[in-house]
Design a protein around this motif. Structure first.
Motif, PDB file in Angstrom:
ATOM      1  N   ASP A   1      35.451  63.542 -83.093  1.00 19.03           N
ATOM      2  CA  ASP A   1      34.280  63.872 -83.900  1.00 19.03           C
ATOM      3  C   ASP A   1      33.761  62.628 -84.619  1.00 19.03           C
ATOM      4  O   ASP A   1      32.548  62.407 -84.712  1.00 19.03           O
ATOM      5  CB  ASP A   1      34.631  64.938 -84.938  1.00 19.03           C
ATOM      6  N   LEU A   2      34.681  61.831 -85.119  1.00 14.22           N
ATOM      7  CA  LEU A   2      34.294  60.603 -85.812  1.00 14.22           C
ATOM      8  C   LEU A   2      33.575  59.650 -84.869  1.00 14.22           C
ATOM      9  O   LEU A   2      32.564  59.035 -85.232  1.00 14.22           O
ATOM     10  CB  LEU A   2      35.544  59.927 -86.403  1.00 14.22           C
ATOM     11  N   ALA A   3      34.083  59.535 -83.647  1.00 11.36           N
ATOM     12  CA  ALA A   3      33.443  58.664 -82.659  1.00 11.36           C
ATOM     13  C   ALA A   3      32.032  59.140 -82.324  1.00 11.36           C
ATOM     14  O   ALA A   3      31.094  58.340 -82.244  1.00 11.36           O
ATOM     15  CB  ALA A   3      34.306  58.598 -81.398  1.00 11.36           C
ATOM     16  N   LEU A   4      31.865  60.456 -82.143  1.00  9.32           N
ATOM     17  CA  LEU A   4      30.542  61.004 -81.832  1.00  9.32           C
ATOM     18  C   LEU A   4      29.567  60.820 -82.985  1.00  9.32           C
ATOM     19  O   LEU A   4      28.374  60.576 -82.769  1.00  9.32           O
ATOM     20  CB  LEU A   4      30.666  62.486 -81.495  1.00  9.32           C
ATOM     21  N   SER A   5      30.066  60.918 -84.203  1.00 14.24           N
ATOM     22  CA  SER A   5      29.196  60.817 -85.373  1.00 14.24           C
ATOM     23  C   SER A   5      28.773  59.389 -85.680  1.00 14.24           C
ATOM     24  O   SER A   5      27.809  59.181 -86.419  1.00 14.24           O
ATOM     25  CB  SER A   5      29.916  61.399 -86.602  1.00 14.24           C
ATOM     26  N   THR A   6      29.474  58.404 -85.123  1.00 12.27           N
ATOM     27  CA  THR A   6      29.200  57.012 -85.479  1.00 12.27           C
ATOM     28  C   THR A   6      28.780  56.132 -84.310  1.00 12.27           C
ATOM     29  O   THR A   6      28.387  54.986 -84.517  1.00 12.27           O
ATOM     30  CB  THR A   6      30.446  56.371 -86.131  1.00 12.27           C
ATOM     31  N   GLN A   7      28.807  56.649 -83.082  1.00 15.52           N
ATOM     32  CA  GLN A   7      28.592  55.792 -81.917  1.00 15.52           C
ATOM     33  C   GLN A   7      27.200  55.164 -81.881  1.00 15.52           C
ATOM     34  O   GLN A   7      27.004  54.088 -81.314  1.00 15.52           O
ATOM     35  CB  GLN A   7      28.843  56.571 -80.637  1.00 15.52           C
ATOM     36  N   HIS A   8      26.205  55.815 -82.483  1.00 16.56           N
ATOM     37  CA  HIS A   8      24.834  55.315 -82.477  1.00 16.56           C
ATOM     38  C   HIS A   8      24.575  54.296 -83.587  1.00 16.56           C
ATOM     39  O   HIS A   8      23.505  53.700 -83.635  1.00 16.56           O
ATOM     40  CB  HIS A   8      23.862  56.481 -82.632  1.00 16.56           C
ATOM     41  N   LEU A   9      25.551  54.077 -84.466  1.00 13.59           N
ATOM     42  CA  LEU A   9      25.329  53.223 -85.638  1.00 13.59           C
ATOM     43  C   LEU A   9      25.686  51.758 -85.398  1.00 13.59           C
ATOM     44  O   LEU A   9      25.350  50.905 -86.217  1.00 13.59           O
ATOM     45  CB  LEU A   9      26.142  53.750 -86.832  1.00 13.59           C
ATOM     46  N   GLN A  10      26.406  51.463 -84.320  1.00  9.04           N
ATOM     47  CA  GLN A  10      26.803  50.086 -84.003  1.00  9.04           C
ATOM     48  C   GLN A  10      27.512  49.439 -85.190  1.00  9.04           C
ATOM     49  O   GLN A  10      27.115  48.400 -85.706  1.00  9.04           O
ATOM     50  CB  GLN A  10      25.584  49.254 -83.583  1.00  9.04           C
ATOM     51  N   LEU A  11      28.597  50.054 -85.625  1.00  3.49           N
ATOM     52  CA  LEU A  11      29.291  49.653 -86.844  1.00  3.49           C
ATOM     53  C   LEU A  11      30.270  48.516 -86.596  1.00  3.49           C
ATOM     54  O   LEU A  11      30.863  48.400 -85.527  1.00  3.49           O
ATOM     55  CB  LEU A  11      30.050  50.852 -87.413  1.00  3.49           C
ATOM     56  N   ASN A  12      30.443  47.700 -87.635  1.00  2.48           N
ATOM     57  CA  ASN A  12      31.492  46.687 -87.599  1.00  2.48           C
ATOM     58  C   ASN A  12      32.844  47.278 -87.971  1.00  2.48           C
ATOM     59  O   ASN A  12      33.877  46.901 -87.412  1.00  2.48           O
ATOM     60  CB  ASN A  12      31.164  45.536 -88.550  1.00  2.48           C
ATOM     61  N   CYS A  13      32.835  48.193 -88.949  1.00  2.00           N
ATOM     62  CA  CYS A  13      34.074  48.796 -89.425  1.00  2.00           C
ATOM     63  C   CYS A  13      33.863  50.267 -89.737  1.00  2.00           C
ATOM     64  O   CYS A  13      32.755  50.692 -90.083  1.00  2.00           O
ATOM     65  CB  CYS A  13      34.566  48.099 -90.703  1.00  2.00           C
ATOM     66  N   ILE A  14      34.939  51.035 -89.635  1.00  3.26           N
ATOM     67  CA  ILE A  14      34.948  52.434 -90.059  1.00  3.26           C
ATOM     68  C   ILE A  14      36.170  52.622 -90.948  1.00  3.26           C
ATOM     69  O   ILE A  14      37.311  52.503 -90.482  1.00  3.26           O
ATOM     70  CB  ILE A  14      35.004  53.399 -88.871  1.00  3.26           C
ATOM     71  N   ALA A  15      35.934  52.896 -92.229  1.00  2.00           N
ATOM     72  CA  ALA A  15      37.023  53.105 -93.185  1.00  2.00           C
ATOM     73  C   ALA A  15      37.255  54.604 -93.332  1.00  2.00           C
ATOM     74  O   ALA A  15      36.309  55.372 -93.511  1.00  2.00           O
ATOM     75  CB  ALA A  15      36.668  52.491 -94.535  1.00  2.00           C
ATOM     76  N   VAL A  16      38.515  55.030 -93.255  1.00  2.00           N
ATOM     77  CA  VAL A  16      38.830  56.456 -93.296  1.00  2.00           C
ATOM     78  C   VAL A  16      39.878  56.737 -94.371  1.00  2.00           C
ATOM     79  O   VAL A  16      40.822  55.964 -94.570  1.00  2.00           O
ATOM     80  CB  VAL A  16      39.330  56.972 -91.927  1.00  2.00           C
ATOM     81  N   THR A  17      39.693  57.857 -95.074  1.00  7.25           N
ATOM     82  CA  THR A  17      40.671  58.318 -96.055  1.00  7.25           C
ATOM     83  C   THR A  17      41.181  59.688 -95.652  1.00  7.25           C
ATOM     84  O   THR A  17      40.581  60.375 -94.831  1.00  7.25           O
ATOM     85  CB  THR A  17      40.059  58.389 -97.466  1.00  7.25           C
TER      86      THR A  17
END
Length: 313
Positions: A109-125
């Motif tokens: 779900d996290l991958a699907l929600s962020t794949q269009h953003l071209q992120l450098n980092c994803i911080a998770v808690t």
């Protein structure tokens, strides 16, 4: 002489009776459908189409309530249109903060929600990972994952912290894009669920933090102060982000504490379904222009936060 026909036991049920069950085969009659959604319930009981036989088909039996159509048409778009503006400048560093409430269950779900953003980092808690969890279960294409579980975050004789350490859940982590030069720093013993990441490509230091609700605020600020004292000489740009379980929209003790340390809090909108703002992003920098944007998610009661760091030069 007796001949036995090959019979198999079956049941006749109303549509209401079969709600929630799954079967291998069903014969569905649409002759007496009288309410919106009944046909859908009846036709969706089988595992595959080969097990479905339809009798008395009539197109007008398949319909939904007009009020549902109106609600869907008036529903605001899930995607925020202006998020792509953060992607155009290659000099901009982007990080996405998210309380995932079980990373193993929600990594796709996290991958699907962020794949269009071209992120450098994803911080998770609230990763809920243990010290022996396999990173194979949380792999994401294009990223390397770094983990700090709850069980390894505390080394204190304080009975409250000892109790927290023995509890399940908690923990923090960070996904770093494969093309970034970076390293995870070994944090001194500060008794915090915390991971510190240094992106040498952009000279940005990121500390990801989770504060459990049962962690006394006074003690938390003491230990957070120790972390900040250690971080300050490490970089000119420091971002401290995470779920602090301290609602800024009411009165935030953490925000006042961080402001006195020279940090600015950039999240301005509620970050949970309950309308609270407990996921914070604090930044101290002279090199970057920082922006944040709260983005909706569907798999957690927390929203995501996208932050961009654009160079001033």
């Amino acid at each position: 002489m007796r001949r036995q026909f090959p019979l198999k036991l079956a049941w006749a049920c109303t549509v209401h009776k079969v709600q929630g069950i799954t079967v291998d085969a069903a014969v569905v009659s649409l002759e007496k459908i009288f309410a919106a959604g009944q046909a859908y319930v009846a036709l969706s009981r089988v595992r595959n189409l080969s097990g479905l036989i339809i009798r008395d088909f009539k197109e007008k039996a398949i319909y939904c309530k007009d009020s549902i159509k109106d609600a869907i048409e008036n529903m605001p778009p899930f995607m925020v249109e202006n998020i792509t503006r953060h992607n155009f400048n290659p000099q901009t560093f982007t990080v996405f903060l998210m309380n995932v409430q079980n990373l193993t269950q929600h990594v796709s779900d996290l991958a699907l929600s962020t794949q269009h953003l071209q992120l450098n980092c994803i911080a998770v808690t609230e990763t809920w990972l243990s010290a022996v969890s396999s990173f194979e279960t949380v792999k994401m294409d294009g990223y390397a994952y770094h983990n700090q579980p709850r069980s390894l975050s505390y080394n204190s004789s304080d009975p409250i912290l000892t109790e927290i350490q023995g509890q399940q859940r908690g923990g923090v982590g960070l996904y770093s894009a494969d093309n970034l030069a970076c390293n995870v720093l070994q944090v001194p013993n500060v008794n915090l669920e915390c991971l510190v990441y240094h992106c040498t490509t952009y000279s940005i230091l990121i500390a990801v933090i989770y504060r459990p609700p049962s962690y006394p605020m006074t003690l938390f600020k003491v230990n957070l102060g120790k972390l900040l004292d250690w971080l300050n000489p490490q970089s000119h740009t420091i971002a401290v982000m995470g779920d602090f379980n301290d609602d800024i929209l009411k009165s935030s003790s953490i925000t006042k504490f961080m402001t006195n340390k020279g940090f600015v809090q950039f999240v301005k909108q509620p970050t949970t379904e309950n309308g609270t703002l407990i996921d914070h992003v604090y930044v101290k920098t002279t090199h970057y222009i920082v922006e944040s944007l709260v983005l909706p998610t569907y798999f957690s009661d927390h929203e995501g936060i996208m932050c961009s760091f654009a160079s001033r030069t």
